[in-house]
Scaffold this active site. Structure first.
Site, mmCIF file in Angstrom:
data_model
loop_
_atom_site.group_PDB
_atom_site.id
_atom_site.type_symbol
_atom_site.label_atom_id
_atom_site.label_comp_id
_atom_site.label_asym_id
_atom_site.label_seq_id
_atom_site.Cartn_x
_atom_site.Cartn_y
_atom_site.Cartn_z
ATOM 1 N N SER A 13 18.194 -5.226 46.832
ATOM 2 C CA SER A 13 18.012 -4.250 47.874
ATOM 3 C C SER A 13 16.789 -3.626 47.620
ATOM 4 O O SER A 13 16.820 -2.829 46.135
ATOM 5 C CB SER A 13 19.132 -3.390 47.942
ATOM 6 N N GLU A 43 22.864 -10.794 50.395
ATOM 7 C CA GLU A 43 21.945 -10.057 49.734
ATOM 8 C C GLU A 43 22.011 -10.214 48.227
ATOM 9 O O GLU A 43 23.278 -10.479 47.762
ATOM 10 C CB GLU A 43 22.648 -8.642 49.904
ATOM 11 N N ARG A 101 31.313 -10.376 44.782
ATOM 12 C CA ARG A 101 31.647 -8.782 44.591
ATOM 13 C C ARG A 101 32.402 -8.443 43.619
ATOM 14 O O ARG A 101 33.734 -9.035 43.703
ATOM 15 C CB ARG A 101 32.275 -8.331 46.061
ATOM 16 N N ARG A 109 24.438 -13.027 41.429
ATOM 17 C CA ARG A 109 24.314 -13.392 42.606
ATOM 18 C C ARG A 109 23.148 -14.593 42.420
ATOM 19 O O ARG A 109 23.079 -15.626 43.438
ATOM 20 C CB ARG A 109 23.946 -12.413 43.783
ATOM 21 N N ARG A 130 31.194 -0.989 39.644
ATOM 22 C CA ARG A 130 31.496 -0.508 40.670
ATOM 23 C C ARG A 130 32.943 -0.703 41.369
ATOM 24 O O ARG A 130 33.592 -1.603 41.118
ATOM 25 C CB ARG A 130 30.823 -1.079 42.029
#
Length: 434
Positions: free
Chosen positions: A361, A358, A286, A400, A271
RNA sequence: GGAGGAGUGGCCGAGUGGUCUAAGGCAGCGGUUUUGAAAACCGCCGAGGGUGCAAGCCCUCCGAAGGUUCGAAUCCUUUCUCCUCCGCCA
């Protein structure tokens, strides 16, 4: 993508549903009414002319074989005019169809009625919590300090190779990452009934259109380039396994008896994180590249919400087995992703930040992705094909999860204990100091 | 990267400008016959869209996009995918 016909027939209702996301989302639909009614009229006129041309052409076939060449020539002149008229209509219709398509591709999915109201993250609703925050007899360190001390996390060298927002895992860190991937895939395939898939990591734009990343979110993606920079066949790096795995059944009609279908895939994800400057600048949270184990389900639309609960429970099970403290949050209408109709975020506790972050999801897309990607199923052997519902969720984001283990399981002596369930995969019960 | 070849309905496969409204076969479904089954025979059997209460009628789709023509599965251009050979590579 929303159903154009449904939009046309229920314009106000649709706008009201979109307004739950934002005014902007509702406004995106404004031009639809005019376009859709114009389209209907034009289809009518075009088909009438086409039918006329088809009949005339058939007669021409007979006339061409007959002796009357003059009649043939005369008729040919007439038909040229008709044919031009047909082409004009077809071109106009094609343009209109494109406009409708462009419009609808830019409109997000309708929030499911069960989704809570709200405009931002702050309006999300905590649904449940598992475990509790451990207490430490020392000040818990952020994972980048824990990882650096153990010699398993290296951001400096990653920056040398690739710039900011990349990481290098060394030794036990790399092994822990691999252990997590193996553990997650085994859990989902052996106990939750998923079929493992290893898809391509580079996909066509078409696939990204199917799942909803394109055309609106090109800036979030990495696009490859071959010799020609304008090459329309340039491939994109996948931002999530959702893209290749969901599109696996694009343009297919599945046998209804085979639903629900459940696939799991480990892939790296890429990303560009454009527009996220200043957020999570430190650590593994991130990254431009990260690993993820994804769950994807193809289900009958009536089952979507029940299947979402099931999928979410599969993702939660990973954290339960790893004995990590987490909570489940339901996103409010305003915080929902573009294509989602309902989403549960799973948030894991990070003691250094004293916050939940998070880690997964899980979303239902209803038939929104299926309409874009043409994923259909036949409920009964003779029945008409229907659009399927698609669901997906991370189970889990590997980096994560590694962060959560480093933080929640750090010990006063600087070592990190490995969750019991992971020991067979990792090969030891802790990460020792170097 | 170079040179050839090929893409037609769930599958196989015919079709090289005019009832293609896509032959034929296989598979599937329904029926006749049969104690039952098989065989035989008859019928049905792609997707999307428009219209209609419905039955139906109409339009589009022969990998995809353009073009030529009164008319395209068929001719031309571009493109994608697959196969064979060469080169390169793991």
């Amino acid at each position: 993508m929303l159903d154009g016909r449904h939009v046309a027939e229920h314009l106000e209702e649709t706008k009201a549903a979109l307004r739950r996301r934002s005014e902007e989302a509702a406004r995106a639909l404004e031009p639809a009414e005019g376009l859709l009614s114009k389209r209907r009229v034009l289809i009518h006129a075009t088909e009438k002319l086409q039918a006329e041309r088809n009949n005339a052409s058939q007669e021409m076939g007979k006339l061409a074989k007959g002796p009357d060449k003059a009649a043939f020539e005369a008729r040919r002149g007439e038909l040229k005019t008709l044919s031009d008229e047909v082409k004009k209509h077809e071109a106009e219709l094609a343009e209109l169809e494109r406009a409708v398509e462009d419009l609808l591709l830019g409109v997000p999915n309708l929030p499911h009625p069960s989704v809570p109201d709200g405009t931002t993250e702050a309006d999300n609703v905590v649904r449940r919590t598992f475990g509790e925050a451990k207490s430490y007899d020392f000040e818990p360190k952020p994972h980048w300090d824990v990882g650096a001390a153990l010699g398993v996390l290296d951001f400096e060298r990653a920056a040398k190779l690739s710039g900011a927002r990349f990481s290098v895992l060394w030794g036990a860190g790399a092994r822990l990452s691999r252990a997590l991937i193996g553990f997650m895939l085994d859990l989902h395939t052996k106990e939750h009934g998923y079929t493992e898939v290893l898809p391509p990591f580079l996909v066509r734009g078409e696939a990204l259109r199917g799942t909803g990343q394109l055309p609106k979110f090109e800036a979030d993606l990495f696009k490859t380039q071959r010799s020609d920079p304008e090459d329309p066949s340039a491939l994109y790096l996948i931002p999530t396994a959702e893209v290749p795995v969901t599109n696996l059944h694009g343009d297919e009609i599945l046998d209804g008896a085979t639903l629900p279908r459940a696939y799991t895939a480990y892939t790296p994800c890429f990303r560009s994180e454009a527009g996220s400057y200043g957020k999570d600048v430190r650590g593994l949270i991130r990254q431009h590249q990260f690993d993820k184990v994804e769950l994807v389900r193809f289900v009958e639309p009536s089952q979507a919400l029940a299947q979402l609960d099931l999928l979410c429970s599969h993702a939660e099970e990973v954290l339960k087995r790893l004995e990590l403290h987490y909570r489940v949050v339901e996103l409010c209408a305003g915080d929902l992703g573009f294509g989602a109709e309902k989403t549960f975020d799973i948030e894991v506790w990070l003691p250094s930040q004293k916050a939940y972050r998070e880690i997964s999801s899980c979303s239902s897309f209803g038939d929104y992705q299926a309409r874009r990607a043409k994923i259909r199923y036949r409920p009964e052997p003779k029945a008409k094909p229907r659009l399927a519902a698609t669901l997906n969720g991370s189970a889990l984001a590997v980096g994560r999860t590694l962060v959560a283990i480093l933080e929640q399981n750090q010990c006063s002596d600087g070592t990190v204990s490995i969750p019991k369930a992971l020991v067979p995969y990792f090969g030891a019960d802790n990460i020792p100091l170097p």
